[in-house]
Design a protein around this motif. Structure first.
Motif, PDB file in Angstrom:
ATOM      1  N   LEU A 129       0.798  -0.976   0.027  1.00  0.00           N
ATOM      2  CA  LEU A 129       0.126   0.013   0.078  1.00  0.00           C
ATOM      3  C   LEU A 129       0.908   1.138   0.038  1.00  0.00           C
ATOM      4  O   LEU A 129       0.701   2.372  -0.984  1.00  0.00           O
ATOM      5  CB  LEU A 129      -0.978  -0.055   1.226  1.00  0.00           C
ATOM      6  CG  LEU A 129      -1.907   0.916   1.539  1.00  0.00           C
ATOM      7  CD1 LEU A 129      -2.753   1.308   0.234  1.00  0.00           C
ATOM      8  CD2 LEU A 129      -2.266   1.135   2.840  1.00  0.00           C
ATOM      9  N   ASP A 130       1.912   1.260   0.645  1.00  0.00           N
ATOM     10  CA  ASP A 130       2.762   2.308   0.893  1.00  0.00           C
ATOM     11  C   ASP A 130       3.591   2.521  -0.399  1.00  0.00           C
ATOM     12  O   ASP A 130       3.678   3.653  -0.713  1.00  0.00           O
ATOM     13  CB  ASP A 130       3.742   2.176   1.934  1.00  0.00           C
ATOM     14  CG  ASP A 130       4.731   3.350   2.225  1.00  0.00           C
ATOM     15  OD1 ASP A 130       4.434   4.497   2.055  1.00  0.00           O
ATOM     16  OD2 ASP A 130       5.888   3.052   2.634  1.00  0.00           O
ATOM     17  N   LEU A 131       3.852   1.627  -1.165  1.00  0.00           N
ATOM     18  CA  LEU A 131       4.645   1.508  -2.260  1.00  0.00           C
ATOM     19  C   LEU A 131       3.754   2.167  -3.410  1.00  0.00           C
ATOM     20  O   LEU A 131       4.055   2.927  -4.255  1.00  0.00           O
ATOM     21  CB  LEU A 131       5.044   0.244  -2.724  1.00  0.00           C
ATOM     22  CG  LEU A 131       6.402  -0.187  -1.729  1.00  0.00           C
ATOM     23  CD1 LEU A 131       6.921  -1.471  -2.178  1.00  0.00           C
ATOM     24  CD2 LEU A 131       7.554   0.790  -1.801  1.00  0.00           C
ATOM     25  N   VAL A 132       2.631   1.505  -3.434  1.00  0.00           N
ATOM     26  CA  VAL A 132       1.542   1.981  -4.500  1.00  0.00           C
ATOM     27  C   VAL A 132       1.093   3.310  -4.273  1.00  0.00           C
ATOM     28  O   VAL A 132       1.050   4.058  -5.314  1.00  0.00           O
ATOM     29  CB  VAL A 132       0.108   1.292  -4.314  1.00  0.00           C
ATOM     30  CG1 VAL A 132      -0.705   1.787  -5.174  1.00  0.00           C
ATOM     31  CG2 VAL A 132       0.583  -0.230  -4.797  1.00  0.00           C
ATOM     32  N   ALA A 133       0.962   3.939  -3.099  1.00  0.00           N
ATOM     33  CA  ALA A 133       0.626   5.155  -2.818  1.00  0.00           C
ATOM     34  C   ALA A 133       1.693   6.257  -3.306  1.00  0.00           C
ATOM     35  O   ALA A 133       1.438   7.238  -3.858  1.00  0.00           O
ATOM     36  CB  ALA A 133       0.385   5.482  -1.313  1.00  0.00           C
ATOM     37  N   GLY A 134       3.322   5.796  -3.324  1.00  0.00           N
ATOM     38  CA  GLY A 134       4.129   6.638  -3.836  1.00  0.00           C
ATOM     39  C   GLY A 134       4.008   6.587  -5.208  1.00  0.00           C
ATOM     40  O   GLY A 134       4.356   7.948  -5.967  1.00  0.00           O
ATOM     41  N   ALA A 135       3.622   5.594  -6.103  1.00  0.00           N
ATOM     42  CA  ALA A 135       3.367   5.502  -7.586  1.00  0.00           C
ATOM     43  C   ALA A 135       2.327   6.447  -7.963  1.00  0.00           C
ATOM     44  O   ALA A 135       2.172   7.246  -8.990  1.00  0.00           O
ATOM     45  CB  ALA A 135       3.054   4.039  -7.940  1.00  0.00           C
ATOM     46  N   PHE A 136       1.161   6.262  -7.105  1.00  0.00           N
ATOM     47  CA  PHE A 136       0.134   7.105  -7.304  1.00  0.00           C
ATOM     48  C   PHE A 136       0.567   8.742  -7.126  1.00  0.00           C
ATOM     49  O   PHE A 136       0.173   9.637  -8.157  1.00  0.00           O
ATOM     50  CB  PHE A 136      -1.089   7.065  -6.360  1.00  0.00           C
ATOM     51  CG  PHE A 136      -1.725   5.705  -6.570  1.00  0.00           C
ATOM     52  CD1 PHE A 136      -2.003   5.001  -7.926  1.00  0.00           C
ATOM     53  CD2 PHE A 136      -2.548   5.188  -5.525  1.00  0.00           C
ATOM     54  CE1 PHE A 136      -2.571   3.957  -7.999  1.00  0.00           C
ATOM     55  CE2 PHE A 136      -3.355   4.041  -5.779  1.00  0.00           C
ATOM     56  CZ  PHE A 136      -3.229   3.480  -6.790  1.00  0.00           C
ATOM     57  N   GLY A 139       2.300   9.809 -10.292  1.00  0.00           N
ATOM     58  CA  GLY A 139       1.431   9.588 -11.583  1.00  0.00           C
ATOM     59  C   GLY A 139       2.022   8.375 -12.580  1.00  0.00           C
ATOM     60  O   GLY A 139       1.483   8.051 -13.294  1.00  0.00           O
ATOM     61  N   ARG A 140       2.844   7.294 -11.729  1.00  0.00           N
ATOM     62  CA  ARG A 140       3.229   6.244 -12.437  1.00  0.00           C
ATOM     63  C   ARG A 140       2.113   5.340 -12.507  1.00  0.00           C
ATOM     64  O   ARG A 140       2.010   4.789 -13.591  1.00  0.00           O
ATOM     65  CB  ARG A 140       4.177   5.909 -11.618  1.00  0.00           C
ATOM     66  CG  ARG A 140       4.832   4.424 -11.951  1.00  0.00           C
ATOM     67  CD  ARG A 140       5.391   4.390 -13.450  1.00  0.00           C
ATOM     68  NE  ARG A 140       5.922   3.226 -14.137  1.00  0.00           N
ATOM     69  CZ  ARG A 140       5.075   2.288 -14.707  1.00  0.00           C
ATOM     70  NH1 ARG A 140       4.002   2.717 -14.912  1.00  0.00           N
ATOM     71  NH2 ARG A 140       5.630   1.358 -14.982  1.00  0.00           N
ATOM     72  N   PHE A 141       1.348   5.132 -11.487  1.00  0.00           N
ATOM     73  CA  PHE A 141       0.238   4.218 -11.758  1.00  0.00           C
ATOM     74  C   PHE A 141      -1.278   5.303 -11.191  1.00  0.00           C
ATOM     75  O   PHE A 141      -1.296   6.128 -10.482  1.00  0.00           O
ATOM     76  CB  PHE A 141      -0.071   3.189 -10.690  1.00  0.00           C
ATOM     77  CG  PHE A 141       1.125   2.164 -10.951  1.00  0.00           C
ATOM     78  CD1 PHE A 141       1.587   1.803 -12.103  1.00  0.00           C
ATOM     79  CD2 PHE A 141       1.781   1.661  -9.804  1.00  0.00           C
ATOM     80  CE1 PHE A 141       2.557   0.933 -12.277  1.00  0.00           C
ATOM     81  CE2 PHE A 141       2.993   0.495 -10.139  1.00  0.00           C
ATOM     82  CZ  PHE A 141       3.149   0.272 -11.482  1.00  0.00           C
ATOM     83  N   ARG A 142      -2.244   4.548 -11.910  1.00  0.00           N
ATOM     84  CA  ARG A 142      -3.757   5.143 -11.471  1.00  0.00           C
ATOM     85  C   ARG A 142      -4.633   4.092 -10.681  1.00  0.00           C
ATOM     86  O   ARG A 142      -5.152   4.463  -9.704  1.00  0.00           O
ATOM     87  CB  ARG A 142      -4.420   5.818 -12.718  1.00  0.00           C
ATOM     88  CG  ARG A 142      -5.721   6.303 -12.266  1.00  0.00           C
ATOM     89  CD  ARG A 142      -6.313   6.914 -13.519  1.00  0.00           C
ATOM     90  NE  ARG A 142      -7.673   7.387 -13.191  1.00  0.00           N
ATOM     91  CZ  ARG A 142      -8.794   7.549 -13.938  1.00  0.00           C
ATOM     92  NH1 ARG A 142      -8.680   7.249 -15.307  1.00  0.00           N
ATOM     93  NH2 ARG A 142     -10.095   7.818 -13.570  1.00  0.00           N
ATOM     94  N   ARG A 143      -4.516   2.901 -11.196  1.00  0.00           N
ATOM     95  CA  ARG A 143      -5.448   2.062 -10.618  1.00  0.00           C
ATOM     96  C   ARG A 143      -4.372   0.580 -10.371  1.00  0.00           C
ATOM     97  O   ARG A 143      -3.535   0.291 -11.391  1.00  0.00           O
ATOM     98  CB  ARG A 143      -6.665   1.514 -11.455  1.00  0.00           C
ATOM     99  CG  ARG A 143      -7.596   2.696 -11.504  1.00  0.00           C
ATOM    100  CD  ARG A 143      -8.826   2.246 -12.199  1.00  0.00           C
ATOM    101  NE  ARG A 143      -9.555   3.171 -12.505  1.00  0.00           N
ATOM    102  CZ  ARG A 143      -9.956   3.690 -13.762  1.00  0.00           C
ATOM    103  NH1 ARG A 143      -9.556   3.208 -14.701  1.00  0.00           N
ATOM    104  NH2 ARG A 143     -10.761   4.435 -13.942  1.00  0.00           N
ATOM    105  N   GLU A 177      -7.230   3.352  -6.157  1.00  0.00           N
ATOM    106  CA  GLU A 177      -7.090   4.141  -7.375  1.00  0.00           C
ATOM    107  C   GLU A 177      -6.537   5.516  -6.889  1.00  0.00           C
ATOM    108  O   GLU A 177      -6.741   5.864  -5.540  1.00  0.00           O
ATOM    109  CB  GLU A 177      -8.604   4.476  -7.778  1.00  0.00           C
ATOM    110  CG  GLU A 177      -8.379   5.607  -9.201  1.00  0.00           C
ATOM    111  CD  GLU A 177      -9.838   5.955  -9.504  1.00  0.00           C
ATOM    112  OE1 GLU A 177     -10.099   5.805 -10.513  1.00  0.00           O
ATOM    113  OE2 GLU A 177     -10.576   6.558  -8.538  1.00  0.00           O
ATOM    114  N   GLY A 178      -5.556   5.923  -7.374  1.00  0.00           N
ATOM    115  CA  GLY A 178      -5.027   7.465  -6.854  1.00  0.00           C
ATOM    116  C   GLY A 178      -5.281   8.439  -7.738  1.00  0.00           C
ATOM    117  O   GLY A 178      -5.663   8.532  -8.895  1.00  0.00           O
TER     118      GLY A 178
END
Length: 338
Positions: A129-136, A139-143, A177-178
């Motif tokens: 979750l922490d890693l994904v939030a950084g990607a959000f 702008g690297r990931f959206r979903r 989603e971010g």
């Protein structure tokens, strides 16, 4: 580590899901196996029943089934995900990663969607979750689809009365989603600590390069079983938990009393009781699913989150925290606004 208030990251939980394995195992089965009086196992581990996977219910199969439910609730197709991340404590096989097998189970073999694993034992969901939030945030990931499929029963020592009845199999999935379209939903803070003096307290020595088949089949088989020093784990966790929680909420910039719920790793009944007392939580503040699921390792936290949302215990706008401990010995926590 710097403990200043961290900036919130827009992040929304679009859907959650679970998969329950086919074989229900009541605690009475262990009473009979060990020749104990009726009700002994239930009193010993605080679990009424758990579920074990059959041969065809692999970690990737269960994770994909949970993912289907999470995607259905999110109203999305699997093909629109920017990444698939698996957070199981023990992979389905050494190579390739379990996430690649989940991608195939979802019928996405031709999609090119990146799929990879995050190995942080029972804390994998929070670390991912922490890693994904950084990607959000970049702008690297959206979903992103996070999945956890666990087959704890594959490595249990059935003669160990302290651990054999504590664990259960199963899977959970969460669609995230971010970006600015997430409205007021936020990841307010995360925090993780590792205290490696406890590295030997919970372990499976085989499965990597430490214990090998060349060491002998019997030695390899013995090292493939889960080993835990329960008292030492509990003692170290109890000593370090209060300071860890203080640092987590300092990062979030809100007092714990303002939370709607605390969603913990379902480690054991004793650990949950200690958490409730140590943090002086009001009745009902702690989400508990241990009694009819057991400790499902990395699937435990996202599955407890799924049940809290599904039962209406968490609603849009609520602030809550997810916390847990895992082998290492490590702690991790996240504070969010749903």
């Amino acid at each position: 580590m710097d403990q200043d208030i961290t900036p919130a990251i827009p992040l929304r939980i679009l859907g959650t899901g679970e998969y329950v394995p086919s074989r229900r195992v009541p605690s009475e089965n262990f009473d009979q196996r060990w020749g104990k009086p009726a009700g002994w196992t239930r009193r010993h581990v605080g679990i009424d029943c758990r579920y074990f996977a059959d041969a065809g219910e692999t970690a990737s199969f269960m994770a994909a089934r949970a993912a289907h439910e999470a995607l259905r609730r999110a109203g999305l197709e699997a093909g629109v995900m920017d990444a698939i991340i698996s957070v199981g404590s023990v992979p389905e096989q050494a190579i390739p990663c379990t996430a690649a097998l989940v991608q195939r189970q979802l019928g996405l073999s031709a999609s090119t969607i990146p799929a990879f694993d995050v190995n942080a034992t029972c804390l994998g969901f929070l670390v991912a979750l922490d890693l994904v939030a950084g990607a959000f945030a970049t702008g690297r990931f959206r979903r992103v689809l996070l999945v956890a499929g666990e087959v704890a029963s594959a490595g249990l020592d059935w003669n160990d009365t302290d651990t054999a009845a504590l664990f259960g199999d199963g899977a959970a999935a969460v669609v995230l989603e971010g970006g600015p379209q997430t409205s007021d939903s936020r990841l307010l803070a995360t925090h993780m600590e590792t205290h490696s003096e406890g590295a030997g307290f919970c372990q499976v020595r085989a499965g990597g390069t430490r214990v090998r088949l060349d060491d002998g089949v019997d030695a390899y088989a013995e090292a493939s079983k889960f080993e835990m020093s329960g008292k030492a784990t509990y003692r170290l966790a109890a000593q370090r938990l209060p300071d860890f929680m203080r640092r987590l909420f300092a990062r979030a910039g809100i007092p714990m009393e303002e939370l709607r719920k605390l969603v913990p790793h379902q480690a054991s009944a004793k650990a949950l009781d200690h958490l409730e007392v140590a943090l002086r939580l009001p009745p009902g503040a702690l989400v508990r699913i241990l009694a009819d699921h057991g400790n499902q390792m990395a699937a435990s936290i996202p599955l407890a989150l799924h049940h809290a949302i599904d039962r209406g215990e968490l609603r849009q706008g609520d602030r809550f925290a997810m916390v847990g401990s895992g082998a290492g010995l490590s702690f991790a926590g996240a504070v969010l606004r749903l």
